[in-house]
Design an enzyme around this catalytic site. Sequence first.
Site, PDB file in Angstrom:
ATOM      1  N   ASP A 478       0.826  -1.204   0.000  1.00 10.56           N
ATOM      2  CA  ASP A 478       0.000   0.000   0.000  1.00 10.56           C
ATOM      3  C   ASP A 478       0.866   1.262   0.000  1.00 10.56           C
ATOM      4  O   ASP A 478       2.035   1.240   0.372  1.00 10.56           O
ATOM      5  CB  ASP A 478      -0.915  -0.005   1.220  1.00 10.56           C
ATOM      6  CG  ASP A 478      -2.181   0.808   1.008  1.00 10.56           C
ATOM      7  OD1 ASP A 478      -2.342   1.382  -0.086  1.00 10.56           O
ATOM      8  OD2 ASP A 478      -3.022   0.864   1.928  1.00 10.56           O
ATOM      9  N   GLU A 481       3.262   6.549  -2.761  1.00  8.16           N
ATOM     10  CA  GLU A 481       3.159   7.712  -3.648  1.00  8.16           C
ATOM     11  C   GLU A 481       3.798   8.970  -3.058  1.00  8.16           C
ATOM     12  O   GLU A 481       3.828  10.012  -3.724  1.00  8.16           O
ATOM     13  CB  GLU A 481       1.682   8.020  -3.953  1.00  8.16           C
ATOM     14  CG  GLU A 481       0.899   6.868  -4.529  1.00  8.16           C
ATOM     15  CD  GLU A 481       0.144   6.071  -3.478  1.00  8.16           C
ATOM     16  OE1 GLU A 481      -0.685   5.215  -3.837  1.00  8.16           O
ATOM     17  OE2 GLU A 481       0.392   6.313  -2.270  1.00  8.16           O
ATOM     18  N   ASP A 542      -8.927   4.143  -3.746  1.00  8.94           N
ATOM     19  CA  ASP A 542     -10.041   4.375  -2.822  1.00  8.94           C
ATOM     20  C   ASP A 542     -11.236   5.035  -3.508  1.00  8.94           C
ATOM     21  O   ASP A 542     -11.464   6.250  -3.388  1.00  8.94           O
ATOM     22  CB  ASP A 542      -9.569   5.245  -1.650  1.00  8.94           C
ATOM     23  CG  ASP A 542      -8.428   4.592  -0.887  1.00  8.94           C
ATOM     24  OD1 ASP A 542      -8.246   3.373  -1.028  1.00  8.94           O
ATOM     25  OD2 ASP A 542      -7.708   5.301  -0.153  1.00  8.94           O
TER      26      ASP A 542
END
Length: 796
Positions: A478, A481, A542
């Site tokens: 996860d 970025e 998301d």
Amino acid sequence: MKRFTLFTRQLMLLMICLAMGLVAKSQLQGFGLQNEPIDISTDFADFKNTYYLADSLASFNPETGQGKISYKRYEYVTRMAFNNMLGVLVPVEQNEFPAAEYAGSPELPFAIEFVSPRTIRIKAKSGFEVAPDQESLMLINGKAPVDKSWKYSKTATGHQYTSKFGKVVIETAPWHVSVYNAEGKLLTSTIHNSDMSEKTYTPVLPFSYVRRASDYSRSFAATFSLSPDEKIFGCGESFQSFDKRGQKVVLWTDDANGVQNESMYKPIPFYMSSRGYGVFMHTSTPITIDFGKYFSGANSMMIGDEALDLFVFIGDPKEILSEYTTLTGKAEMPPLWSFGFWMSRITYFSQDEGLAVADNLRVHKIPADVLHFDTGWFETDWQCDYKFAPSRFADPKKMIVELKKKGIQTCLWQLPYFVPKNSIFPEIIEKGLYVKNNKGNLPYEDAVLDFTNPDAVSWYQGKIKSLLDLGVGVIKVDFGEAAPANGIYANGRTGFYEHNLYPLRYNKAVAEITKQTTNETIIWARSTWAGSQRYPLHWGGDAANTNTAMSATLRGGLSLGLSGFSFWSHDIGGFVQKTPEDIYRRWTPFGMLTSHVRTHGAPPTEPWEYGEDFTNAFRNATNLRYELMPYIYAQAKQCSENGWPMMRALFVEYPDDAGSWLIDNEYLFGSDILVAPMFENGTSRDVYLPAGEWIDYQTGNAYQAGWHHIEAGDIPIIMLVKSGTVLPHIELAQSTAFMDWTKLKLKVFAKNGETATGLVCLPETKELKTIEVKNGALVTDPYAGKVKWEISSYNK
């Protein structure tokens, strides 16, 4: 009671965050905030800067393809006409002293190279490079291969190279590089200043580089022509309009916090054109591309790098994708179990809760292959220390074994950012495993792991390996970025060059230790850069729990598939809040007809929490996927071998069908199934069909090419099979681990007497085989009796 308490805890946390406005929001561009995507286009329209416009070919060696471009120096000045002030480029004298030591009109290196009969490499430099032509992590072999098949010829105005698929023409003065296909059609060409200044009143920056007055850094603007009706696709997982023509696209890896804004978790410096070419911008710096937004005939690739390196591919979409992924890597074939259903929510907090969910999956007869534990398996929620919470996981190894007995693999969440309260934070600091700022300190409060540091990679992989050794099947990779843009990395480079590479290094580190430990290539990752497709798989971030987020999700998946990624998934129903039942019901079959499938997000996500009727509908969609597993697995194998996407835009299969280039709300699942999701409540929708006859999988109704208004079946989705197709099926099982691949069912979608074909790939051999059926019988048995075939027609 414990389960109720955990659910209540999650719900209360979510409600508190909503009340306080703490739920993550999208990173809007233009606010000047930390980790805001870097848009370098303003540097190419700044009165303080100096611009060097490619003017003519100063020298060229046809044997090596190397030469020099002569650049002319320009700056912006204002010009007023009829009360309208314009910024225009004008030639200027050099401003350096001593003038004799510097070139006013520099002649700088330029090269044309050939990678394959379809692939051209264009290189240019804006100045001296200390260590040119280093190995690149983005290229599968570190360096590009060299192809010698192109034939050279001199022309009246320059030079020409030809292969059986096209030609490249280099004009000396004014300097141009033009690319043509085999039929002689111009695909695209560089834009010279004379092309614009003499033909339009609009000031357009031609092929050039900028030298910034602020720090003397340089960046290229590779400006190429766009043709009438030309369409542009790709650039990664872009959720905006599918066709990028007329858009300005910023390629900077960003926590997009959703799927309906211009930011991207997965920007990829690659695009393809409906005109028959694709372009890979081989760099990790920020990129801003103006695809005819400012001037409709100009495609300006504004690339942060001081050296330009472009790969241009000639062909149709499949050929372009194969060429691009031959260069940057094709996705390895994920394990069979990964194609099953992944059950998840944010989050399961205990061993008992996880086992209870697995039991309920089997009680409700919902096939599943993976159970995911998100942020709550540590002692402190979100505080990643790579250890199961002893207070809630009495025996994690035993739990994993029990899940495997049910045919369910375990997936664990983690991230590469470490808060100061984390127990392993001091170790990371002591060992110097973090990205540093200019002082050698932390750029953020968190320590961000530095994957350019071999010691950091080794340390990190040791943590991951300890979990895999327990029996964990896959790691959720996860975030990734937010690598500091102003950080100093262990390899000596700044975040300007390393930020976008961070996801690729991150993906690689987890994928490689997983392969080494389990002999399987599988991760579950959110962020990417060019080359990340080698390490499947990635999911779409998301999404909101809305119809528009559902449709944006499809656009993002299609765009990523057109950027070299074979495998991709998304959170069924969206992530942010409890999914409304009607959206969850329509989103489920869309998810089931994607390469990989997971439910995840705010609780509840378990179908039985929505009642019996919904559970039955969810089960029907899941059963459909599991019975289609031989089709899914074979198509996945073909995609892995060729660099094609499992979920693909219609024009990938039908490039000569003009209508296919206009469709962004339906897709092909593999080569033979067309899917039209239901993005709004209702029982029917308009569907565009490419050439041929298409047969409804659920109703058996047949349709010809063109537009149709079609009713969805009992499963709320429209699913059509191309006539002449054999779809392999398998007996329903509750896990792929329990499937019997010695008995397969062949469902034939064809007219009587017509030969139908399909693909089969047995997990045991992983060899792709073609099957043919005519008049209800196999033409030849590719497995020579090792598989028992049951053949039936779609209308029986």
